[in-house]
Design an enzyme around this catalytic site. Structure first.
Site, PDB file in Angstrom:
ATOM      1  N   GLY A  13      -5.713  -8.307  -3.720  1.00 42.46           N
ATOM      2  CA  GLY A  13      -5.361  -9.026  -2.499  1.00 42.46           C
ATOM      3  C   GLY A  13      -4.257 -10.060  -2.638  1.00 42.46           C
ATOM      4  O   GLY A  13      -4.230 -11.026  -1.880  1.00 42.46           O
ATOM      5  N   ASN A  15      -1.201  -9.565  -1.811  1.00 42.69           N
ATOM      6  CA  ASN A  15      -0.431  -9.467  -0.557  1.00 42.69           C
ATOM      7  C   ASN A  15      -1.178 -10.135   0.588  1.00 42.69           C
ATOM      8  O   ASN A  15      -0.565 -10.759   1.444  1.00 42.69           O
ATOM      9  CB  ASN A  15      -0.110  -8.008  -0.227  1.00 42.69           C
ATOM     10  CG  ASN A  15       1.104  -7.519  -0.992  1.00 42.69           C
ATOM     11  OD1 ASN A  15       2.233  -7.900  -0.699  1.00 42.69           O
ATOM     12  ND2 ASN A  15       0.857  -6.709  -2.010  1.00 42.69           N
ATOM     13  N   ASN A 109       2.457  -1.060   6.633  1.00 42.65           N
ATOM     14  CA  ASN A 109       2.021  -0.850   5.252  1.00 42.65           C
ATOM     15  C   ASN A 109       3.091  -1.369   4.307  1.00 42.65           C
ATOM     16  O   ASN A 109       4.275  -1.298   4.614  1.00 42.65           O
ATOM     17  CB  ASN A 109       1.807   0.649   4.997  1.00 42.65           C
ATOM     18  CG  ASN A 109       1.343   0.937   3.575  1.00 42.65           C
ATOM     19  OD1 ASN A 109       0.466   0.249   3.043  1.00 42.65           O
ATOM     20  ND2 ASN A 109       1.935   1.946   2.945  1.00 42.65           N
ATOM     21  N   HIS A 111       4.571  -0.717   0.531  1.00 42.95           N
ATOM     22  CA  HIS A 111       4.535   0.259  -0.563  1.00 42.95           C
ATOM     23  C   HIS A 111       5.457  -0.231  -1.684  1.00 42.95           C
ATOM     24  O   HIS A 111       6.587  -0.654  -1.414  1.00 42.95           O
ATOM     25  CB  HIS A 111       4.975   1.643  -0.064  1.00 42.95           C
ATOM     26  CG  HIS A 111       4.881   2.670  -1.139  1.00 42.95           C
ATOM     27  ND1 HIS A 111       3.675   3.219  -1.529  1.00 42.95           N
ATOM     28  CD2 HIS A 111       5.825   3.201  -1.949  1.00 42.95           C
ATOM     29  CE1 HIS A 111       3.884   4.065  -2.530  1.00 42.95           C
ATOM     30  NE2 HIS A 111       5.177   4.073  -2.802  1.00 42.95           N
ATOM     31  N   ASP A 152       3.186   7.462   3.771  1.00 45.67           N
ATOM     32  CA  ASP A 152       4.418   6.713   3.461  1.00 45.67           C
ATOM     33  C   ASP A 152       5.640   7.258   4.199  1.00 45.67           C
ATOM     34  O   ASP A 152       6.777   7.045   3.772  1.00 45.67           O
ATOM     35  CB  ASP A 152       4.690   6.680   1.937  1.00 45.67           C
ATOM     36  CG  ASP A 152       3.597   5.957   1.174  1.00 45.67           C
ATOM     37  OD1 ASP A 152       3.063   4.960   1.694  1.00 45.67           O
ATOM     38  OD2 ASP A 152       3.274   6.396   0.051  1.00 45.67           O
TER      39      ASP A 152
HETATM   40  C1  GAR Z   1       0.568  -3.639  -4.064  1.00 48.39           C
HETATM   41  O1  GAR Z   1       1.572  -3.494  -5.024  1.00 48.39           O
HETATM   42  C2  GAR Z   1       0.817  -2.690  -2.900  1.00 48.39           C
HETATM   43  O2  GAR Z   1       2.177  -2.530  -2.599  1.00 48.39           O
HETATM   44  C3  GAR Z   1       0.253  -1.401  -3.446  1.00 48.39           C
HETATM   45  O3  GAR Z   1      -0.920  -1.805  -4.135  1.00 48.39           O
HETATM   46  C4  GAR Z   1      -0.779  -3.146  -4.605  1.00 48.39           C
HETATM   47  C5  GAR Z   1      -1.934  -3.955  -4.086  1.00 48.39           C
HETATM   48  O4  GAR Z   1      -1.953  -5.247  -4.647  1.00 48.39           O
HETATM   49  N1  GAR Z   1      -0.011  -0.463  -2.393  1.00 48.39           N
HETATM   50  C6  GAR Z   1       0.121   0.846  -2.544  1.00 48.39           C
HETATM   51  O5  GAR Z   1       0.413   1.376  -3.583  1.00 48.39           O
HETATM   52  C7  GAR Z   1      -0.141   1.655  -1.274  1.00 48.39           C
HETATM   53  N2  GAR Z   1       0.418   2.968  -1.393  1.00 48.39           N
HETATM   54  P1  GAR Z   1      -2.715  -6.458  -3.967  1.00 48.39           P
HETATM   55  O6  GAR Z   1      -4.149  -6.013  -3.702  1.00 48.39           O
HETATM   56  O7  GAR Z   1      -2.648  -7.539  -4.993  1.00 48.39           O
HETATM   57  O8  GAR Z   1      -1.992  -6.809  -2.706  1.00 48.39           O
END
Ligand code: GAR
Length: 200
Positions: A13, A15, A109, A111, A152
């Protein structure tokens, strides 16, 4: 009236934290994060939400449940909480079109690559950075896009390039992409969409 935002998470989490911080600093002001939903019980993102005083819900997808059934349950939950738009912040399930249709044009989203590189089915989390390093790219980055039925594949809202360094591991590259791109772009685009949804 502010746009009610739900953030969907599966993991650490960071982000989500960037979104919460952006709300506190005023970068996000047209919307308010009123719900955080995780498909994983123990996700640390839930802790971050609770620390910020945001309501949380856990909605795991059981093995017997079809993607369409899961999508219906999720829509029901979000509608019952009067959610206007959705941000996927490290949410690791691909959402069925039932969900996409219910929030058409209102799902963002993030990515961790420059789409169309290293994206689609099977490319998530550290795997994306592993693939980028294996291919030997010198520049990668992050993309924020609107979610449609293609994994995506929705309209791109923002992208930021990040340099790959010679000694990078998937972990160091992931961290740099987050710091230099994801944590900046996602709050900015969330504010833009929240403002647009608020005017609709
Ligand atoms: C982030 O890097 C996000 O961009 C990626 O997972 C991570 C989650 O980190 N998402 C994907 O790969 C979706 N296809 P977080 O839980 O620390 O935000």
């Amino acid at each position: 009236m502010k746009t009610n935002i739900a953030v969907l998470v599966s993991g650490g989490g960071t982000n989500l934290q960037a979104l919460i911080d952006a709300q506190h600093s005023g970068v996000i002001h047209s919307g308010c994060i009123t719900l955080v939903v995780s498909n994983k019980e123990g996700a640390y993102a839930l802790e971050r939400a609770r620390n910020a005083g945001i309501e949380t819900a856990v909605l795991p997808r059981s093995k017997q449940e079809s993607p369409a059934e899961y999508a219906r349950k999720l829509v029901e939950l979000l509608k019952s909480k009067h959610i206007d738009m959705v941000v996927l912040a490290g949410f690791m399930l691909i959402l069925h079109e039932t969900f996409i249709k219910a929030y058409e044009g209102r799902i963002l989203n993030v990515h961790p690559s420059l789409i169309p590189a290293f994206c689609g089915q099977g490319f998530y989390g550290l795997r994306v950075h592993q693939a980028a390093l294996e291919r030997g790219v010198k520049v990668t980055g992050a993309t924020v896009h609107i979610v449609n039925e293609i994994a995506d594949g929705g309209p791109i809202m923002a992208q930021k390039a990040v340099e790959v360094l010679p000694d990078d591991t998937p972990e160091t590259l992931q961290r740099r992409v987050m710091e230099q791109a994801e944590w900046i772009l996602l709050p900015q685009e969330t504010e833009k969409l929240a403002s647009r949804v608020g005017r609709e």
